[in-house]
Write a protein that holds these residues in place. Structure first.
Motif, PDB file in Angstrom:
ATOM      1  N   ALA A  63    -106.046  11.330  58.653  1.00 39.41           N
ATOM      2  CA  ALA A  63    -106.962  10.043  58.360  1.00 39.41           C
ATOM      3  C   ALA A  63    -108.024  10.517  57.209  1.00 39.41           C
ATOM      4  N   ILE A  64    -108.302   9.400  56.446  1.00 34.49           N
ATOM      5  CA  ILE A  64    -109.381   9.962  55.351  1.00 34.49           C
ATOM      6  C   ILE A  64    -110.827   9.101  55.983  1.00 34.49           C
ATOM      7  N   THR A  65    -111.806   9.921  56.142  1.00 33.44           N
ATOM      8  CA  THR A  65    -112.870   8.940  56.508  1.00 33.44           C
ATOM      9  C   THR A  65    -113.907   9.097  55.533  1.00 33.44           C
TER      10      THR A  65
ATOM     11  N   ALA B 141    -116.054   4.412  56.980  1.00 37.66           N
ATOM     12  CA  ALA B 141    -114.543   3.763  56.716  1.00 37.66           C
ATOM     13  C   ALA B 141    -113.991   4.690  57.428  1.00 37.66           C
ATOM     14  N   VAL B 142    -112.780   4.226  57.786  1.00 38.11           N
ATOM     15  CA  VAL B 142    -111.661   5.274  58.043  1.00 38.11           C
ATOM     16  C   VAL B 142    -110.117   4.494  57.596  1.00 38.11           C
ATOM     17  N   HIS B 143    -109.437   5.440  57.051  1.00 37.77           N
ATOM     18  CA  HIS B 143    -108.434   5.002  56.402  1.00 37.77           C
ATOM     19  C   HIS B 143    -107.202   6.005  56.872  1.00 37.77           C
ATOM     20  N   PRO B 144    -106.032   5.508  57.783  1.00 38.90           N
ATOM     21  CA  PRO B 144    -105.129   6.272  58.520  1.00 38.90           C
ATOM     22  C   PRO B 144    -104.101   6.692  57.302  1.00 38.90           C
ATOM     23  N   VAL B 145    -103.769   7.927  57.273  1.00 37.14           N
ATOM     24  CA  VAL B 145    -102.712   8.110  56.402  1.00 37.14           C
ATOM     25  C   VAL B 145    -101.268   7.648  56.982  1.00 37.14           C
TER      26      VAL B 145
ATOM     27  N   VAL C 178     -97.646   7.553  58.361  1.00 40.25           N
ATOM     28  CA  VAL C 178     -96.836   8.586  59.245  1.00 40.25           C
ATOM     29  C   VAL C 178     -96.224   9.266  58.697  1.00 40.25           C
ATOM     30  N   ASP C 179     -95.411   8.978  57.737  1.00 35.29           N
ATOM     31  CA  ASP C 179     -94.413   9.600  56.971  1.00 35.29           C
ATOM     32  C   ASP C 179     -95.006  10.893  56.210  1.00 35.29           C
ATOM     33  N   ILE C 180     -96.363  10.593  55.784  1.00 34.70           N
ATOM     34  CA  ILE C 180     -96.862  11.727  55.068  1.00 34.70           C
ATOM     35  C   ILE C 180     -97.449  12.591  55.937  1.00 34.70           C
ATOM     36  N   VAL C 181     -97.875  12.384  57.261  1.00 33.62           N
ATOM     37  CA  VAL C 181     -98.236  13.140  58.085  1.00 33.62           C
ATOM     38  C   VAL C 181     -97.320  14.233  58.532  1.00 33.62           C
ATOM     39  N   VAL C 182     -96.233  13.530  58.781  1.00 35.41           N
ATOM     40  CA  VAL C 182     -94.898  14.470  59.171  1.00 35.41           C
ATOM     41  C   VAL C 182     -94.612  15.215  58.204  1.00 35.41           C
ATOM     42  N   THR C 183     -94.486  14.565  56.888  1.00 35.05           N
ATOM     43  CA  THR C 183     -93.997  15.606  55.979  1.00 35.05           C
ATOM     44  C   THR C 183     -94.999  16.744  55.597  1.00 35.05           C
ATOM     45  N   GLN C 184     -96.188  16.524  55.635  1.00 35.83           N
ATOM     46  CA  GLN C 184     -97.249  17.664  55.682  1.00 35.83           C
ATOM     47  C   GLN C 184     -96.887  18.815  56.868  1.00 35.83           C
ATOM     48  N   MET C 185     -96.641  18.298  57.959  1.00 34.92           N
ATOM     49  CA  MET C 185     -96.237  19.521  58.889  1.00 34.92           C
ATOM     50  C   MET C 185     -95.054  20.070  58.691  1.00 34.92           C
ATOM     51  N   ARG C 186     -94.068  19.425  58.329  1.00 32.64           N
ATOM     52  CA  ARG C 186     -92.686  19.711  57.811  1.00 32.64           C
ATOM     53  C   ARG C 186     -92.964  20.751  56.999  1.00 32.64           C
ATOM     54  N   SER C 187     -93.458  20.530  55.732  1.00 33.12           N
ATOM     55  CA  SER C 187     -93.591  21.325  54.794  1.00 33.12           C
ATOM     56  C   SER C 187     -94.307  22.800  55.155  1.00 33.12           C
ATOM     57  N   VAL C 188     -95.220  22.813  56.063  1.00 33.48           N
ATOM     58  CA  VAL C 188     -95.865  23.834  56.341  1.00 33.48           C
ATOM     59  C   VAL C 188     -95.296  24.449  57.312  1.00 33.48           C
ATOM     60  N   ILE C 189     -94.397  24.115  58.377  1.00 27.03           N
ATOM     61  CA  ILE C 189     -93.593  24.831  59.234  1.00 27.03           C
ATOM     62  C   ILE C 189     -92.561  25.429  58.619  1.00 27.03           C
TER      63      ILE C 189
ATOM     64  N   ASP D 194     -98.333  29.794  63.963  1.00 26.57           N
ATOM     65  CA  ASP D 194     -98.646  30.790  65.224  1.00 26.57           C
ATOM     66  C   ASP D 194     -99.525  29.940  66.258  1.00 26.57           C
ATOM     67  N   ALA D 195    -100.030  28.786  65.946  1.00 23.30           N
ATOM     68  CA  ALA D 195    -100.621  27.893  66.702  1.00 23.30           C
ATOM     69  C   ALA D 195    -101.139  26.409  66.139  1.00 23.30           C
ATOM     70  N   VAL D 196    -101.243  25.476  66.598  1.00 20.59           N
ATOM     71  CA  VAL D 196    -101.360  24.225  66.147  1.00 20.59           C
ATOM     72  C   VAL D 196    -102.777  23.718  66.676  1.00 20.59           C
ATOM     73  N   LYS D 197    -103.641  23.098  66.180  1.00 20.79           N
ATOM     74  CA  LYS D 197    -104.707  22.397  66.840  1.00 20.79           C
ATOM     75  C   LYS D 197    -104.853  21.004  66.285  1.00 20.79           C
ATOM     76  N   ILE D 198    -104.821  19.896  67.117  1.00 23.88           N
ATOM     77  CA  ILE D 198    -105.179  18.607  67.113  1.00 23.88           C
ATOM     78  C   ILE D 198    -106.255  18.099  67.274  1.00 23.88           C
ATOM     79  N   GLY D 199    -106.610  17.233  66.341  1.00 22.03           N
ATOM     80  CA  GLY D 199    -108.127  16.593  66.107  1.00 22.03           C
ATOM     81  C   GLY D 199    -107.748  15.169  66.326  1.00 22.03           C
ATOM     82  N   MET D 200    -108.576  14.593  65.314  1.00 21.15           N
ATOM     83  CA  MET D 200    -108.495  12.959  65.020  1.00 21.15           C
ATOM     84  C   MET D 200    -107.032  12.637  64.609  1.00 21.15           C
ATOM     85  N   ILE D 201    -106.454  12.009  65.471  1.00 20.91           N
ATOM     86  CA  ILE D 201    -105.072  11.455  65.044  1.00 20.91           C
ATOM     87  C   ILE D 201    -105.009  10.191  64.139  1.00 20.91           C
ATOM     88  N   GLY D 202    -105.863   9.003  64.628  1.00 19.05           N
ATOM     89  CA  GLY D 202    -105.622   8.001  63.578  1.00 19.05           C
ATOM     90  C   GLY D 202    -105.058   6.631  64.234  1.00 19.05           C
TER      91      GLY D 202
END
Length: 277
Positions: free
Chosen positions: A44-46, A55-59, A61-72, A78-86
């Motif tokens: 999300a962009i706040t 204001a809050v603008h959720p990203v 879903v497909d962009i969130v997944v693609t970011q994760m897949r690209s990095v992985i 070696d670890a994942v931290k999850i914060g604000m989900i949106g």
């Protein structure tokens, strides 16, 4: 996965804070200062500052997944931290993605309410948190979030360890409680009297994730991260007219611990400095 350079790789799944106090910005600084390599999937962009969230603008879903897949797929994690989900949809998509990296430790900070009081997770999103808690190694709610999740028993029923943060409690002493299948570890420390506490939860969770990525035990990772948050609070740069950011960079300077503590009755600077690696 084996680190190519020996540095711990931490994937942060969270929202962006335009004021730089919390969210992805605090996460990146924390992982970097503790010796890891931060990578991000922004949910999300706040628009926010020390006074609140405008204001809050959720990203998507497909962009969130693609970011994760690209990095992985390329850098590895070696670890994942999850914060604000949106959104609930993003929560489920992140849970699906995490099933593909089953051996990776996950620290879940169930962000629901900003320091300013702004609601950052609706009822559907909070309900979807159950899937993330089932995948998490550790869940790190503050006291209001813990109550909203149904209490200690409800969180522990998902199988993750629980770090119940005491910063929202009463009094001058703070108690943080790590509860696992092996028992309970408690950290008790003096409250640092400052309004500049924006991003404490993000910082703590990212600090723990970095420790786990570096091979620390859960208890040791929590211990170092709690110490880091205390130091960052003491080093806050006094920015903005509300709940300002902490001093992430100065927090790793041992000399600053002694200097800052000289004006804080009851804070044992020598003991804190001795705990710092």
């Amino acid at each position: 996965m084996t680190p190519r350079s020996g540095i711990a790789r931490v994937l942060i799944v969270a929202g962006s804070d335009s004021g730089g106090g919390a969210g992805i910005q605090a996460d990146i600084r924390t992982v970097t200062m503790l010796g890891g390599h931060p990578m991000t999937a922004i949910t999300a962009i706040t628009a926010q500052n020390t006074l609140g969230v405008q204001a809050v603008h959720p990203v998507p879903v497909d962009i969130v997944v693609t970011q994760m897949r690209s990095v992985i797929d390329d850098l590895g994690i070696d670890a994942v931290k999850i914060g604000m989900i949106g959104s609930a949809e993003i929560a489920h998509a992140v849970a699906d993605m995490l099933e593909t990296v089953a051996s990776c430790p996950v620290v879940f900070d169930p962000v629901m309410i900003a320091t300013s009081g702004a609601i950052l997770a609706d009822e559907a999103t909070t309900t979807a948190f159950a899937r993330l808690m089932r995948r998490a190694t550790l869940v790190t709610p503050n006291l209001p979030e813990l109550a909203a999740l149904g209490g200690e028993a409800a969180v522990l029923s998902h199988g993750a360890a629980l770090l119940a943060k005491g910063g929202h409690g009463e009094g001058h002493r703070i108690e943080d409680r790590l509860i696992t299948g092996d028992g309970e570890t408690v950290w008790t420390h003096d409250r640092i009297d400052t309004v500049h506490s924006h991003g404490t939860g993000c910082t703590l969770a990212s600090g723990i994730a970095t420790g786990l990525a570096q091979g620390m035990t859960l208890s040791d990772a929590c211990d170092r991260a709690i110490s880091y948050v205390q130091s960052a609070l003491a080093a806050a740069p006094n920015l903005g007219g509300g709940h300002g950011p902490m001093g992430h960079a100065l927090a790793t300077t041992p000399y600053y611990h002694l200097l800052a503590a000289s004006d804080r009755d009851g804070w044992d600077a020598a003991a804190l400095a001795a705990r710092w690696p």
